[in-house]
Enzyme design. Structure first.
Site, short mmCIF file in Angstrom:
data_model
loop_
_atom_site.label_atom_id
_atom_site.label_comp_id
_atom_site.label_asym_id
_atom_site.label_seq_id
_atom_site.Cartn_x
_atom_site.Cartn_y
_atom_site.Cartn_z
CG ASP A 1 -0.29 0.10 2.53
OD1 ASP A 1 0.95 0.14 2.57
OD2 ASP A 1 -1.00 0.19 3.55
CG HIS B 1 11.15 -24.48 11.41
ND1 HIS B 1 11.24 -24.44 12.78
CD2 HIS B 1 12.35 -24.96 10.98
CE1 HIS B 1 12.44 -24.86 13.18
NE2 HIS B 1 13.14 -25.17 12.09
CG HIS C 1 9.80 -28.34 10.00
ND1 HIS C 1 9.43 -27.85 11.24
CD2 HIS C 1 11.14 -28.56 10.08
CE1 HIS C 1 10.50 -27.76 12.02
NE2 HIS C 1 11.55 -28.18 11.33
CB CYS D 1 1.17 -2.66 4.68
SG CYS D 1 1.12 -3.84 6.04
N GLY D 2 2.51 -0.68 6.24
CA GLY D 2 3.17 0.07 7.31
C GLY D 2 3.80 -0.85 8.34
CB THR D 3 2.45 -3.01 10.79
OG1 THR D 3 1.28 -3.53 10.14
CG2 THR D 3 2.13 -1.71 11.49
N GLY D 4 3.32 -4.58 8.07
CA GLY D 4 3.40 -5.97 7.57
C GLY D 4 2.26 -6.82 8.11
N GLY E 1 -1.26 -6.06 8.37
CA GLY E 1 -2.45 -6.11 7.53
C GLY E 1 -2.24 -6.96 6.29
CG MET E 2 0.56 -5.87 3.15
SD MET E 2 -0.44 -6.04 1.64
CE MET E 2 0.14 -4.65 0.69
C1 RB5 Z 1 -1.77 2.37 6.65
O1 RB5 Z 1 -1.86 3.53 7.39
C2 RB5 Z 1 -1.50 1.18 7.56
O2 RB5 Z 1 -2.59 0.95 8.40
C3 RB5 Z 1 -1.19 -0.05 6.74
O3 RB5 Z 1 -0.09 0.21 5.92
C4 RB5 Z 1 -0.80 -1.29 7.50
O4 RB5 Z 1 0.19 -1.02 8.44
C5 RB5 Z 1 -1.89 -2.11 8.04
O5 RB5 Z 1 -1.67 -3.19 8.59
#
Ligand code: RB5
Length: 145
Positions: A7, A97, A132, A64-67, A69-70
């Site tokens: 994103d 694994h 595994h 994404c911002g954190t990985g 959500g993806m």
């Molecule tokens: C976008 O602001 C952020 O929420 C998205 O990139 C992601 O981190 C969601 O998991």
């Protein structure tokens, strides 16, 4: 063929990953997003996940911002095993694994240089199989995914 997705919050790192894959001679297909304009991460992860399910791509790198959500949406797709990794150790073990076929990480979490190391590790590490394999098979047989 590596499926790439991000994103807006992962766009810059996706472009870095493309340069790294070019250097490594690894082919990829970019499923977007294509700018830093605000967008919804599920859209891009879904497109790239479908390309893995269809066989067009055999693995993915989703940012994404954190990985988080993806990885959540990728793991809702049958046959996808996405690992959100913040270290090379996690990336290595996700392959050895879990036979992870999607690497997810966050541009707001992982430093630029670490991100490159994580990608290299993920792409160069093999599944160990053995005990595994039984466990990985259960992921799919128990959930139907
Ligand atoms: C976008 O602001 C952020 O929420 C998205 O990139 C992601 O981190 C969601 O998991």
């Amino acid at each position: 063929m590596v499926a790439l997705a991000s994103d807006h919050a992962g766009f810059e790192y996706k472009e870095n990953v493309k340069r790294l894959l070019d250097q490594l001679g690894i082919s990829y297909k970019d499923f977007g997003t294509f700018s830093v304009e605000s967008t919804d991460y599920p859209d891009w992860a879904h497109r790239a996940s479908e390309a893995i399910i269809s066989g067009e791509c055999d693995r993915g790198i989703f940012i994404c911002g954190t990985g988080i959500g993806m990885s959540i949406i990728a793991n809702k797709h049958k046959g996808i095993r996405a690992a959100a990794c913040e270290s090379t150790t996690a990336a290595r073990l996700s392959r050895q694994h879990n036979d992870a076929n999607v690497l997810a990480f966050g541009e707001r979490i992982v430093g630029r240089e670490s991100a490159g190391d994580i990608v290299r590790t993920f792409l160069s590490t093999s599944f160990e199989g053995g005990r595994h394999e039984r466990r990985v098979n259960k992921i799919h047989s128990l959930t139907g995914l």
